[in-house]
Design a protein around this motif. Structure first.
Motif, PDB file in Angstrom:
ATOM      1  N   THR A  51     -11.819  -6.428  -1.477  1.00  0.00           N
ATOM      2  CA  THR A  51     -10.849  -7.247  -2.159  1.00  0.00           C
ATOM      3  C   THR A  51     -11.595  -7.481  -3.627  1.00  0.00           C
ATOM      4  O   THR A  51     -11.158  -7.234  -4.541  1.00  0.00           O
ATOM      5  CB  THR A  51     -10.427  -8.354  -1.557  1.00  0.00           C
ATOM      6  OG1 THR A  51      -9.538  -8.316  -0.557  1.00  0.00           O
ATOM      7  CG2 THR A  51      -9.503  -9.346  -2.617  1.00  0.00           C
ATOM      8  N   MET A  84     -10.380  -6.129  -6.996  1.00  0.00           N
ATOM      9  CA  MET A  84     -10.053  -7.083  -8.217  1.00  0.00           C
ATOM     10  C   MET A  84     -10.691  -6.799  -9.415  1.00  0.00           C
ATOM     11  O   MET A  84     -10.069  -6.592 -10.570  1.00  0.00           O
ATOM     12  CB  MET A  84     -10.462  -8.355  -7.826  1.00  0.00           C
ATOM     13  CG  MET A  84      -9.695  -9.247  -6.527  1.00  0.00           C
ATOM     14  SD  MET A  84     -10.595 -10.607  -5.934  1.00  0.00           S
ATOM     15  CE  MET A  84     -10.950 -11.517  -7.547  1.00  0.00           C
ATOM     16  N   GLU A  85     -12.019  -6.389  -9.413  1.00  0.00           N
ATOM     17  CA  GLU A  85     -12.733  -5.824 -10.308  1.00  0.00           C
ATOM     18  C   GLU A  85     -12.181  -4.684 -11.043  1.00  0.00           C
ATOM     19  O   GLU A  85     -12.105  -4.305 -12.128  1.00  0.00           O
ATOM     20  CB  GLU A  85     -14.124  -5.828 -10.256  1.00  0.00           C
ATOM     21  CG  GLU A  85     -15.217  -5.303 -11.382  1.00  0.00           C
ATOM     22  CD  GLU A  85     -16.469  -5.449 -11.221  1.00  0.00           C
ATOM     23  OE1 GLU A  85     -17.109  -4.771 -11.968  1.00  0.00           O
ATOM     24  OE2 GLU A  85     -16.864  -5.714 -10.019  1.00  0.00           O
ATOM     25  N   ALA A  93      -5.888 -10.632  -9.837  1.00  0.00           N
ATOM     26  CA  ALA A  93      -6.365 -11.741  -8.953  1.00  0.00           C
ATOM     27  C   ALA A  93      -6.591 -10.921  -7.529  1.00  0.00           C
ATOM     28  O   ALA A  93      -5.730 -10.154  -7.332  1.00  0.00           O
ATOM     29  CB  ALA A  93      -5.417 -12.740  -9.031  1.00  0.00           C
ATOM     30  N   GLY A  94      -6.966 -12.065  -6.582  1.00  0.00           N
ATOM     31  CA  GLY A  94      -7.177 -11.686  -5.128  1.00  0.00           C
ATOM     32  C   GLY A  94      -5.699 -11.491  -4.501  1.00  0.00           C
ATOM     33  O   GLY A  94      -5.457 -10.619  -3.726  1.00  0.00           O
ATOM     34  N   HIS A 140       0.951  -5.645  -8.307  1.00  0.00           N
ATOM     35  CA  HIS A 140       0.848  -5.224  -7.108  1.00  0.00           C
ATOM     36  C   HIS A 140       1.691  -3.908  -6.560  1.00  0.00           C
ATOM     37  O   HIS A 140       0.907  -3.211  -5.762  1.00  0.00           O
ATOM     38  CB  HIS A 140       1.028  -6.140  -6.054  1.00  0.00           C
ATOM     39  CG  HIS A 140       2.335  -6.615  -5.632  1.00  0.00           C
ATOM     40  ND1 HIS A 140       3.283  -7.323  -6.489  1.00  0.00           N
ATOM     41  CD2 HIS A 140       3.030  -6.244  -4.753  1.00  0.00           C
ATOM     42  CE1 HIS A 140       4.482  -7.255  -5.785  1.00  0.00           C
ATOM     43  NE2 HIS A 140       4.285  -6.742  -4.691  1.00  0.00           N
ATOM     44  N   THR A 161      -2.951 -10.622  -5.826  1.00  0.00           N
ATOM     45  CA  THR A 161      -2.395  -9.370  -6.206  1.00  0.00           C
ATOM     46  C   THR A 161      -2.999  -8.520  -5.209  1.00  0.00           C
ATOM     47  O   THR A 161      -2.067  -7.515  -5.091  1.00  0.00           O
ATOM     48  CB  THR A 161      -2.553  -9.440  -7.508  1.00  0.00           C
ATOM     49  OG1 THR A 161      -2.109 -10.404  -8.725  1.00  0.00           O
ATOM     50  CG2 THR A 161      -1.999  -7.882  -8.077  1.00  0.00           C
ATOM     51  N   VAL A 162      -4.250  -8.218  -5.159  1.00  0.00           N
ATOM     52  CA  VAL A 162      -4.668  -7.333  -4.292  1.00  0.00           C
ATOM     53  C   VAL A 162      -4.057  -7.298  -2.916  1.00  0.00           C
ATOM     54  O   VAL A 162      -3.678  -6.324  -2.141  1.00  0.00           O
ATOM     55  CB  VAL A 162      -6.175  -7.268  -4.074  1.00  0.00           C
ATOM     56  CG1 VAL A 162      -6.891  -6.449  -3.098  1.00  0.00           C
ATOM     57  CG2 VAL A 162      -6.925  -6.826  -5.774  1.00  0.00           C
TER      58      VAL A 162
END
Length: 254
Positions: free
Chosen positions: A37, A41-42, A47-48, A12, A50-51
């Motif tokens: 988000t 993520m992609e 992972a969400g 992050h 982390t975003v």
């Protein structure tokens, strides 16, 4: 061949660094909406959660703002350039401190809060610049400079005791036109200055004064101001939030 080296920061923090750079350099302008988000993520393969951690970092830095039901938008803008040389000439008679008058030219509101005035034994490098003995003393004037009510710079300025004694520099009050104007009246106008700029981990007083988010470095300027005959008349330690401001110098090359 370059040595192998790995960025040990968390995912992050790396994402926040990339987005921060896009914001401060203008690739993501104020008002721009960030991708959702799932898209982020992609894009970053994380992972969400982390975003969300990355976005939260930038919200704490006042670079992003969330709007419920709409998304996340850029709140901050590109870093503001500050040109030190425009502040060096003394203010004219009856004119305000140049921090205030220069802010007004940019349609900003400049202000100053005086924190402390004291006779002190300065830090080592300040004593060296002022040619003081190990127990030599100077007058410290410490203040916070604001732009539009946001703390911009913590300034700790030291003046030789011989120049300050008997003047308003010894008093805990603001000086009309600032200390450059007062020194010029005494026959010590600023003629040149030398800046050494570094990026450093902030001290607690810098974090508090500048309202810094966690883990944000400061841009620290060590400035020596000289009058006639290369006489040092002021040494300042100037701390700014590293993510909001940049220094701009113009030097003519002959």
């Amino acid at each position: 061949m370059a040595r192998a080296f790995k960025d040990s920061r968390s995912a992050h923090q790396k994402i926040a660094a990339k987005l921060r750079r896009q914001i401060t350099r203008g690739d993501l302008p104020p008002g721009a909406q960030l991708p959702s988000t799932p898209v982020l993520m992609e894009q970053y393969g994380v992972a969400g959660t982390t975003v969300q951690k990355a976005l939260q970092m930038l919200k704490e830095e006042q670079l992003l703002v969330g709007q419920p039901g709409k998304g996340v938008f850029v709140q901050g803008g590109t870093q503001q350039s500050i040109s030190p040389e425009v502040y060096m000439p003394p203010a004219g008679a009856g004119q305000p401190y140049r921090w205030i008058s220069e802010a007004d030219k940019r349609s900003q509101r400049g202000s100053v809060t005086l924190l402390n005035v004291a006779v002190v034994t300065p830090p080592y490098e300040v004593r060296q610049a002022l040619a003081l003995d190990d127990d030599g003393q100077a007058v410290l004037r410490e203040q916070i400079l604001f732009l539009n009510d946001e703390p911009t710079e913590l300034a700790r300025s030291y003046y030789p005791l011989g120049l300050a004694e008997g003047t308003a520099m010894m008093e805990r009050r603001k000086i009309k036109g600032g200390t450059p104007a007062l020194l010029a009246e005494k026959g010590f106008p600023p003629r040149a200055f030398v800046d050494e700029v570094s990026s450093e981990i902030p001290t607690e007083d810098e974090v508090v004064a500048l309202e810094l988010p966690k883990d944000m470095p400061v841009m620290l300027t060590f400035r020596v101001v000289y009058s006639d005959d290369e006489r040092p008349i002021e040494v300042s330690l100037l701390a700014k939030a590293a993510h909001k401001y940049r220094m701009r110098y113009r030097l003519n090359v002959s």
